[in-house]
Design a protein around this motif. Structure first.
Motif, short mmCIF file in Angstrom:
data_model
loop_
_atom_site.label_atom_id
_atom_site.label_comp_id
_atom_site.label_asym_id
_atom_site.label_seq_id
_atom_site.Cartn_x
_atom_site.Cartn_y
_atom_site.Cartn_z
N GLU A 69 0.82 -1.19 0.00
CA GLU A 69 0.00 0.00 0.00
C GLU A 69 0.87 1.26 0.00
OE1 GLU A 69 -3.37 1.57 2.93
OE2 GLU A 69 -3.45 -0.57 2.44
N GLN A 70 0.43 2.22 -0.79
CA GLN A 70 1.18 3.47 -0.90
C GLN A 70 0.51 4.54 -0.04
OE1 GLN A 70 1.88 4.81 -4.92
NE2 GLN A 70 1.92 6.91 -4.25
N THR A 71 1.33 5.26 0.69
CA THR A 71 0.80 6.36 1.49
C THR A 71 0.65 7.59 0.60
OG1 THR A 71 2.98 7.14 2.11
CG2 THR A 71 1.99 5.48 3.54
N LYS A 72 0.04 8.63 1.13
CA LYS A 72 -0.15 9.85 0.35
C LYS A 72 1.19 10.50 -0.01
CE LYS A 72 -4.72 10.94 1.98
NZ LYS A 72 -5.52 11.56 2.98
N THR A 73 2.17 10.31 0.85
CA THR A 73 3.47 10.93 0.58
C THR A 73 4.40 10.01 -0.20
OG1 THR A 73 4.29 10.15 2.71
CG2 THR A 73 3.38 12.39 2.65
N GLY A 74 4.01 8.79 -0.45
CA GLY A 74 4.86 7.86 -1.19
C GLY A 74 5.92 7.26 -0.29
N LYS A 75 6.76 6.44 -0.90
CA LYS A 75 7.82 5.74 -0.17
C LYS A 75 9.16 6.37 -0.52
CE LYS A 75 5.22 1.48 -0.07
NZ LYS A 75 5.07 0.12 -0.61
N LYS A 76 9.78 6.97 0.47
CA LYS A 76 11.08 7.62 0.23
C LYS A 76 12.06 6.57 -0.27
CE LYS A 76 14.48 10.73 2.24
NZ LYS A 76 14.83 11.49 3.45
N THR A 77 12.64 6.83 -1.43
CA THR A 77 13.50 5.86 -2.10
C THR A 77 14.86 6.47 -2.43
OG1 THR A 77 11.54 4.83 -3.10
CG2 THR A 77 13.67 4.34 -4.12
N VAL A 78 15.91 5.74 -2.08
CA VAL A 78 17.27 6.11 -2.47
C VAL A 78 17.62 5.29 -3.71
CG1 VAL A 78 19.71 6.05 -1.84
CG2 VAL A 78 18.00 6.75 -0.15
N VAL A 79 17.93 5.99 -4.80
CA VAL A 79 18.36 5.34 -6.04
C VAL A 79 19.88 5.39 -6.05
CG1 VAL A 79 18.29 5.39 -8.56
CG2 VAL A 79 16.25 6.01 -7.25
N LEU A 80 20.51 4.24 -5.85
CA LEU A 80 21.97 4.17 -5.78
C LEU A 80 22.51 3.69 -7.13
CD1 LEU A 80 24.19 4.73 -3.76
CD2 LEU A 80 24.01 2.38 -2.98
N GLY A 81 23.29 4.57 -7.76
CA GLY A 81 23.77 4.30 -9.11
C GLY A 81 23.02 5.16 -10.11
#
Length: 125
Positions: free
Chosen positions: A2-14
């Motif tokens: 489930e996705q929250t209203k603010t989304g899922k903080k994601t670190v894109v490495l590379g």
């Protein structure tokens, strides 16, 4: 998931500012799906209005780390990745790393072997 209203903080490495790279596409697609993104790459630049950091910076509230580095290039980031205490680490095709997967499991972090782009498109992010 489930996705929250603010989304899922994601670190894109590379992360890369090259539009032909999957990491570039992932940053754009994550943003399109309203997930906050921290992009880290070998050199600074931008993906749209997302700045690519050339060095890792401390982050709070990270849900996901998605990897676009081969296992050898991941090694210098082990402590950083695990120190973010994400819920999961996504190992995109070509980034599968049994050593980091084991370390993640030991710290209660879920290793996911999948493609971030496919997960977003399929509504499974």
């Amino acid at each position: 998931m489930e996705q929250t209203k603010t989304g899922k903080k994601t670190v894109v490495l590379g992360a890369s500012s090259n539009p032909d790279r999957y990491s570039f596409l992932a940053v754009n697609k994550l943003r399109a799906y309203k997930h906050p993104v921290v992009a880290i790459g070998k050199r600074s630049g931008n993906v749209g209005d997302t700045e690519i950091l050339a060095a890792p910076e401390p982050q709070e509230g990270v849900d996901t780390v998605t990897l676009y580095l081969n296992p050898t290039n991941q090694q210098p980031y082990y402590d950083y990745i695990l120190g973010l205490k994400p819920q999961r680490i996504i190992f995109n095709p070509g980034t599968e790393n049994p050593e980091l997967m084991r370390k993640a499991r030991e710290q209660g972090i879920e290793p996911v072997v999948a493609c971030t782009l496919v997960m977003l498109s399929a509504g499974m992010y």
